[in-house]
Design an enzyme around this catalytic site. Structure first.
Site, short mmCIF file in Angstrom:
data_model
loop_
_atom_site.label_atom_id
_atom_site.label_comp_id
_atom_site.label_asym_id
_atom_site.label_seq_id
_atom_site.Cartn_x
_atom_site.Cartn_y
_atom_site.Cartn_z
N PHE A 23 0.85 -1.19 0.00
CA PHE A 23 0.00 0.00 0.00
C PHE A 23 0.89 1.25 0.00
O PHE A 23 1.94 1.27 0.63
CB PHE A 23 -0.92 0.00 1.22
N GLU A 59 -1.01 -5.36 8.08
CA GLU A 59 -0.64 -6.78 7.97
C GLU A 59 0.82 -7.06 8.29
O GLU A 59 1.22 -8.22 8.43
CB GLU A 59 -0.97 -7.30 6.57
N ALA A 81 4.40 2.67 4.60
CA ALA A 81 4.08 4.10 4.59
C ALA A 81 2.61 4.26 4.93
O ALA A 81 1.74 3.78 4.19
CB ALA A 81 4.40 4.72 3.24
N ILE A 83 -0.02 7.23 5.55
CA ILE A 83 -0.17 8.67 5.31
C ILE A 83 -1.54 9.11 5.82
O ILE A 83 -2.56 8.52 5.45
CB ILE A 83 0.01 8.98 3.81
N THR A 87 -9.77 10.74 7.77
CA THR A 87 -10.51 9.94 8.74
C THR A 87 -9.56 9.43 9.83
O THR A 87 -8.34 9.51 9.67
CB THR A 87 -11.16 8.72 8.05
N HIS A 89 -8.72 6.53 10.39
CA HIS A 89 -8.09 5.29 9.93
C HIS A 89 -6.58 5.31 10.15
O HIS A 89 -5.99 4.32 10.58
CB HIS A 89 -8.42 5.07 8.44
N PHE A 114 12.67 -1.05 12.27
CA PHE A 114 11.37 -0.42 12.01
C PHE A 114 11.54 0.71 11.01
O PHE A 114 12.13 1.74 11.34
CB PHE A 114 10.79 0.10 13.33
N ARG A 128 10.89 11.58 2.85
CA ARG A 128 11.54 10.54 3.64
C ARG A 128 11.86 9.28 2.85
O ARG A 128 12.47 8.36 3.35
CB ARG A 128 10.67 10.20 4.85
#
Length: 155
Positions: A23, A59, A81, A83, A87, A89, A114, A128
């Site tokens: 994603f 996931e 990533a 972003i 909302t 989410h 990480f 980044r």
């Protein structure tokens, strides 16, 4: 005083996995490139580098836990990533991905780095992932290489 720290150098026989989210692939593809670049620059053997792709950042912990349980790697670099949108989410995904990766890491003795970006905008993510703020994938792999060497000294 004795100082224990890892070096950012590989011998070439270390087996490393990158577990990355697909994603926001515009960003994560650059993070993966940066991580691979770091691995190769520090004497890693490309034959010993695996890329495991997951659908999204949420996931990452589930797959990381399974990969760690199999004990087939000297280290694992997590990349993604997240972003911020309009909302809540973002808050849920970033919190669960972060906690899940930390919890999986604590269960096993394999080093994990990480490299999951949590940004307020696409512009921050781009910065980044290889523009003016460097490449956080490269930095996450550097951290992993250092951890691999430090873990060896601590065992």
């Amino acid at each position: 005083m004795n100082i224990l720290e890892g070096k950012i150098s590989l011998k070439g026989d270390e087996k490393v996995a990158i577990v990355a989210s697909r994603f926001n692939h515009l960003i994560t593809d650059r993070l993966i490139e940066g991580a691979k670049d770091s691995f190769l620059r520090h004497n890693g053997n490309e034959k010993h580098l695996d890329l495991i792709l997951v659908p999204g950042a949420y996931e990452l912990p589930f797959v990381l836990d399974r990969v760690l349980a199999n004990k087939g790697y000297d280290g694992i670099c997590t990349l993604g990533a997240i972003i911020r949108g309009g909302t809540p989410h973002f808050d849920y995904v970033s919190a669960e991905a972060t906690k899940g990766i930390a919890n999986a890491t604590l269960k096993y003795t394999t080093p994990v780095s990480f490299g999951v970006l949590t940004t307020d905008s696409i512009d921050q993510a781009i910065e980044r992932a290889g523009s003016k703020a460097g490449n956080k994938g490269f930095e996450a792999m550097n951290a992993l290489i250092e951890l691999i060497n430090l873990y060896k000294k601590l065992s």
